[in-house]
Design a protein around this motif. Structure first.
Motif, PDB file in Angstrom:
ATOM      1  N   PHE A   1       0.838  -1.192   0.000  1.00  0.00           N
ATOM      2  CA  PHE A   1       0.000   0.000   0.000  1.00  0.00           C
ATOM      3  C   PHE A   1       0.882   1.254   0.000  1.00  0.00           C
ATOM      4  O   PHE A   1       0.642   2.213  -0.750  1.00  0.00           O
ATOM      5  CB  PHE A   1      -0.907  -0.013   1.224  1.00  0.00           C
ATOM      6  N   GLY A   2       1.910   1.239   0.855  1.00  0.00           N
ATOM      7  CA  GLY A   2       2.813   2.386   0.945  1.00  0.00           C
ATOM      8  C   GLY A   2       3.547   2.660  -0.349  1.00  0.00           C
ATOM      9  O   GLY A   2       3.771   3.822  -0.715  1.00  0.00           O
ATOM     10  N   ILE A   3       3.936   1.606  -1.058  1.00  0.00           N
ATOM     11  CA  ILE A   3       4.626   1.781  -2.334  1.00  0.00           C
ATOM     12  C   ILE A   3       3.744   2.554  -3.311  1.00  0.00           C
ATOM     13  O   ILE A   3       4.170   3.542  -3.923  1.00  0.00           O
ATOM     14  CB  ILE A   3       5.015   0.422  -2.939  1.00  0.00           C
ATOM     15  N   VAL A   4       2.497   2.103  -3.466  1.00  0.00           N
ATOM     16  CA  VAL A   4       1.591   2.757  -4.414  1.00  0.00           C
ATOM     17  C   VAL A   4       1.232   4.162  -3.931  1.00  0.00           C
ATOM     18  O   VAL A   4       1.119   5.096  -4.733  1.00  0.00           O
ATOM     19  CB  VAL A   4       0.320   1.914  -4.630  1.00  0.00           C
ATOM     20  N   PHE A   5       1.077   4.330  -2.619  1.00  0.00           N
ATOM     21  CA  PHE A   5       0.742   5.640  -2.057  1.00  0.00           C
ATOM     22  C   PHE A   5       1.835   6.659  -2.348  1.00  0.00           C
ATOM     23  O   PHE A   5       1.560   7.790  -2.775  1.00  0.00           O
ATOM     24  CB  PHE A   5       0.531   5.504  -0.549  1.00  0.00           C
ATOM     25  N   LEU A   6       3.083   6.270  -2.123  1.00  0.00           N
ATOM     26  CA  LEU A   6       4.201   7.182  -2.352  1.00  0.00           C
ATOM     27  C   LEU A   6       4.480   7.377  -3.841  1.00  0.00           C
ATOM     28  O   LEU A   6       4.991   8.422  -4.251  1.00  0.00           O
ATOM     29  CB  LEU A   6       5.458   6.650  -1.650  1.00  0.00           C
ATOM     30  N   TRP A   7       4.149   6.378  -4.636  1.00  0.00           N
ATOM     31  CA  TRP A   7       4.364   6.450  -6.088  1.00  0.00           C
ATOM     32  C   TRP A   7       3.387   7.390  -6.775  1.00  0.00           C
ATOM     33  O   TRP A   7       3.713   8.001  -7.802  1.00  0.00           O
ATOM     34  CB  TRP A   7       4.230   5.041  -6.670  1.00  0.00           C
ATOM     35  N   THR A   8       2.180   7.544  -6.232  1.00  0.00           N
ATOM     36  CA  THR A   8       1.133   8.305  -6.910  1.00  0.00           C
ATOM     37  C   THR A   8       1.502   9.764  -7.184  1.00  0.00           C
ATOM     38  O   THR A   8       1.305  10.247  -8.306  1.00  0.00           O
ATOM     39  CB  THR A   8      -0.190   8.221  -6.122  1.00  0.00           C
ATOM     40  N   PRO A   9       2.041  10.532  -6.217  1.00  0.00           N
ATOM     41  CA  PRO A   9       2.394  11.929  -6.525  1.00  0.00           C
ATOM     42  C   PRO A   9       3.443  12.084  -7.635  1.00  0.00           C
ATOM     43  O   PRO A   9       3.220  12.872  -8.565  1.00  0.00           O
ATOM     44  CB  PRO A   9       2.904  12.468  -5.178  1.00  0.00           C
ATOM     45  N   PRO A  10       4.571  11.356  -7.605  1.00  0.00           N
ATOM     46  CA  PRO A  10       5.522  11.533  -8.716  1.00  0.00           C
ATOM     47  C   PRO A  10       5.012  10.962 -10.034  1.00  0.00           C
ATOM     48  O   PRO A  10       5.582  11.253 -11.088  1.00  0.00           O
ATOM     49  CB  PRO A  10       6.771  10.787  -8.239  1.00  0.00           C
ATOM     50  N   HIS A  11       3.964  10.152  -9.977  1.00  0.00           N
ATOM     51  CA  HIS A  11       3.329   9.689 -11.206  1.00  0.00           C
ATOM     52  C   HIS A  11       2.394  10.760 -11.769  1.00  0.00           C
ATOM     53  O   HIS A  11       2.408  11.036 -12.974  1.00  0.00           O
ATOM     54  CB  HIS A  11       2.538   8.406 -10.920  1.00  0.00           C
ATOM     55  N   TYR A  12       1.606  11.382 -10.906  1.00  0.00           N
ATOM     56  CA  TYR A  12       0.560  12.288 -11.387  1.00  0.00           C
ATOM     57  C   TYR A  12       1.029  13.730 -11.550  1.00  0.00           C
ATOM     58  O   TYR A  12       0.566  14.438 -12.446  1.00  0.00           O
ATOM     59  CB  TYR A  12      -0.644  12.243 -10.450  1.00  0.00           C
ATOM     60  N   TRP A  13       1.937  14.198 -10.701  1.00  0.00           N
ATOM     61  CA  TRP A  13       2.376  15.587 -10.798  1.00  0.00           C
ATOM     62  C   TRP A  13       2.999  15.937 -12.150  1.00  0.00           C
ATOM     63  O   TRP A  13       2.765  17.034 -12.655  1.00  0.00           O
ATOM     64  CB  TRP A  13       3.316  15.929  -9.649  1.00  0.00           C
ATOM     65  N   PRO A  14       3.791  15.061 -12.770  1.00  0.00           N
ATOM     66  CA  PRO A  14       4.264  15.385 -14.119  1.00  0.00           C
ATOM     67  C   PRO A  14       3.122  15.569 -15.117  1.00  0.00           C
ATOM     68  O   PRO A  14       3.189  16.437 -16.002  1.00  0.00           O
ATOM     69  CB  PRO A  14       5.132  14.176 -14.488  1.00  0.00           C
ATOM     70  N   LEU A  15       2.066  14.764 -14.972  1.00  0.00           N
ATOM     71  CA  LEU A  15       0.901  14.926 -15.852  1.00  0.00           C
ATOM     72  C   LEU A  15       0.248  16.285 -15.616  1.00  0.00           C
ATOM     73  O   LEU A  15      -0.160  16.964 -16.570  1.00  0.00           O
ATOM     74  CB  LEU A  15      -0.108  13.809 -15.597  1.00  0.00           C
ATOM     75  N   SER A  16       0.176  16.698 -14.363  1.00  0.00           N
ATOM     76  CA  SER A  16      -0.417  18.004 -14.069  1.00  0.00           C
ATOM     77  C   SER A  16       0.467  19.142 -14.567  1.00  0.00           C
ATOM     78  O   SER A  16      -0.037  20.234 -14.871  1.00  0.00           O
ATOM     79  CB  SER A  16      -0.673  18.150 -12.563  1.00  0.00           C
ATOM     80  N   MET A  17       1.787  18.914 -14.659  1.00  0.00           N
ATOM     81  CA  MET A  17       2.673  19.907 -15.273  1.00  0.00           C
ATOM     82  C   MET A  17       2.363  20.043 -16.756  1.00  0.00           C
ATOM     83  O   MET A  17       2.314  21.151 -17.294  1.00  0.00           O
ATOM     84  CB  MET A  17       4.137  19.510 -15.075  1.00  0.00           C
ATOM     85  N   ARG A  18       2.145  18.902 -17.401  1.00  0.00           N
ATOM     86  CA  ARG A  18       1.848  18.907 -18.836  1.00  0.00           C
ATOM     87  C   ARG A  18       0.533  19.632 -19.127  1.00  0.00           C
ATOM     88  O   ARG A  18       0.425  20.349 -20.130  1.00  0.00           O
ATOM     89  CB  ARG A  18       1.776  17.448 -19.329  1.00  0.00           C
ATOM     90  N   TYR A  19      -0.451  19.462 -18.252  1.00  0.00           N
ATOM     91  CA  TYR A  19      -1.762  20.061 -18.467  1.00  0.00           C
ATOM     92  C   TYR A  19      -2.035  21.181 -17.460  1.00  0.00           C
ATOM     93  O   TYR A  19      -3.175  21.379 -17.041  1.00  0.00           O
ATOM     94  CB  TYR A  19      -2.840  18.988 -18.384  1.00  0.00           C
ATOM     95  N   ARG A  20      -0.998  21.905 -17.106  1.00  0.00           N
ATOM     96  CA  ARG A  20      -1.111  22.979 -16.121  1.00  0.00           C
ATOM     97  C   ARG A  20      -2.174  24.003 -16.513  1.00  0.00           C
ATOM     98  O   ARG A  20      -2.995  24.417 -15.690  1.00  0.00           O
ATOM     99  CB  ARG A  20       0.239  23.666 -15.954  1.00  0.00           C
ATOM    100  N   ALA A  21      -2.176  24.422 -17.770  1.00  0.00           N
ATOM    101  CA  ALA A  21      -3.135  25.434 -18.226  1.00  0.00           C
ATOM    102  C   ALA A  21      -4.564  24.940 -18.102  1.00  0.00           C
ATOM    103  O   ALA A  21      -5.479  25.705 -17.756  1.00  0.00           O
ATOM    104  CB  ALA A  21      -2.838  25.830 -19.676  1.00  0.00           C
ATOM    105  N   ASP A  22      -4.769  23.647 -18.359  1.00  0.00           N
ATOM    106  CA  ASP A  22      -6.104  23.060 -18.223  1.00  0.00           C
ATOM    107  C   ASP A  22      -6.605  23.171 -16.788  1.00  0.00           C
ATOM    108  O   ASP A  22      -7.733  23.605 -16.536  1.00  0.00           O
ATOM    109  CB  ASP A  22      -6.064  21.581 -18.640  1.00  0.00           C
ATOM    110  N   TYR A  23      -5.771  22.757 -15.843  1.00  0.00           N
ATOM    111  CA  TYR A  23      -6.182  22.798 -14.439  1.00  0.00           C
ATOM    112  C   TYR A  23      -6.357  24.236 -13.948  1.00  0.00           C
ATOM    113  O   TYR A  23      -7.268  24.526 -13.172  1.00  0.00           O
ATOM    114  CB  TYR A  23      -5.165  22.059 -13.570  1.00  0.00           C
ATOM    115  N   ALA A  24      -5.503  25.120 -14.424  1.00  0.00           N
ATOM    116  CA  ALA A  24      -5.632  26.526 -14.046  1.00  0.00           C
ATOM    117  C   ALA A  24      -6.934  27.121 -14.570  1.00  0.00           C
ATOM    118  O   ALA A  24      -7.559  27.958 -13.905  1.00  0.00           O
ATOM    119  CB  ALA A  24      -4.445  27.321 -14.570  1.00  0.00           C
ATOM    120  N   SER A  25      -7.374  26.674 -15.742  1.00  0.00           N
ATOM    121  CA  SER A  25      -8.585  27.232 -16.352  1.00  0.00           C
ATOM    122  C   SER A  25      -9.840  26.899 -15.563  1.00  0.00           C
ATOM    123  O   SER A  25     -10.858  27.590 -15.693  1.00  0.00           O
ATOM    124  CB  SER A  25      -8.735  26.714 -17.784  1.00  0.00           C
TER     125      SER A  25
END
Length: 308
Positions: free
Chosen positions: A183-207
């Motif tokens: 559980f801890g592995i997946v929990f700690l893995w989720t932010p470095p997995h998803y944050w790069p995606l949010s960087m790619r779509y930063r303008a989308d989330y900001a909108s």
């Protein structure tokens, strides 16, 4: 001047095949694939070999229905944002292939089906964990955290960790330190997995005013957080070696694949510091490969022990 007006085909006029495809898309199948990748190997580890195949089948079916229900509820709740963001412009509630009511009823039906399948054909602990996963993703992440805090994906990601607990509970009927570490592995893995995606779509989330970390903080801060969480993920994966008595295959994969994941994270951070063109999707894709390789090793390692 003529103004082009977007028209959507009424949902009731859409054919069965297209409607079925829309329902499938509502479940976010790519997310389901990733969750199931973690479930089956954990069941093999819990069994110390190949579990009953019917048990595996019904656990995967129940898990898929659970994840699909959470995804469908998410699409229903976030439909206002999805209609604005380019990344989500093809989702069924945006295109009109499904009505809001159809999506809402579908989410409830497959959610109830997941509890019934797991409870009646696996065990009630697995069913209870499935219910917790759905409720946490919908009520805590989607309704509370997502639109209020840049730490949304950190704590909201706990719902995506539940399949490892469900897989373990399906085989053993209980929980222990081994599934907690998984559980801890997946929990700690989720932010470095998803944050790069949010960087790619930063303008989308900001909108749509979603305070993803990449929206409220600079890319250097995001890059540093990705590095720290990647290191924490790898460290947690190594804890499994003594606790679950993992063998050489898992140990080698955990070190080598983890090293690659950390390297890609550092590369992203270095580019952010130098103000180079940042390519966050490299880390996003490498994180998926890393988790897949790691959990394949989780499932194969116990089988190798049987032939020694």
């Amino acid at each position: 001047m003529d103004v082009a007006v977007e028209t959507r085909e009424p949902a009731e006029h859409i054919g069965l095949a297209r409607k079925s495809k829309a329902y499938f898309a509502l479940t976010k199948p790519r997310v389901i694939e990733l969750l199931l990748v973690t479930t089956a190997p954990v069941m093999i580890l819990a069994q110390g070999g190949i579990p009953n195949l019917w048990l595996v089948l019904w656990t995967l079916v129940g898990g898929a229905l659970s994840a699909g229900s959470a995804g469908a509820f998410n699409c229903y709740i976030d439909r206002d944002m999805d209609r604005v963001m380019k990344r989500t412009s093809k989702r069924p509630l945006v295109t009109g292939e499904l009505t809001d009511r159809e999506a809402f009823v579908f989410a409830w039906v497959i959610g109830a089906a997941s509890i019934a399948v797991l409870g009646l054909l696996v065990n009630w602990l697995a069913a209870a964990l499935s219910l917790v996963a759905i409720l946490f993703y919908v009520l805590v992440y989607t309704l509370v955290l997502k639109r209020r805090t840049p730490q949304n994906i950190v704590w909201g990601g706990a719902a995506g960790c539940m399949p490892v607990l469900i897989g373990w509970a399906a085989v053993t009927g209980s929980l222990s330190w081994t599934p907690v570490i998984l559980f801890g592995i997946v929990f700690l893995w989720t932010p470095p997995h998803y944050w790069p995606l949010s960087m790619r779509y930063r303008a989308d989330y900001a909108s749509v005013n979603v305070p993803m970390l990449a929206v409220v903080r600079g890319r250097t801060v995001v890059g540093l957080q990705v590095v720290l969480y990647a290191w924490a993920t790898v460290a947690c994966s190594l804890l499994l070696i003594p606790v679950a008595q993992m063998g050489i295959l898992y140990s080698v994969v955990a070190v080598l694949a983890g090293g690659w994941f950390v390297f890609e994270s550092h590369r992203l951070y270095a580019m952010a510091i130098r103000h180079d063109t940042v390519k966050p999707m490299r880390v996003f894709h490498s994180s998926i490969s890393y988790l897949t390789l790691l959990f394949l090793a989780v499932g194969i390692d116990p089988l190798l022990a049987l032939v020694r």
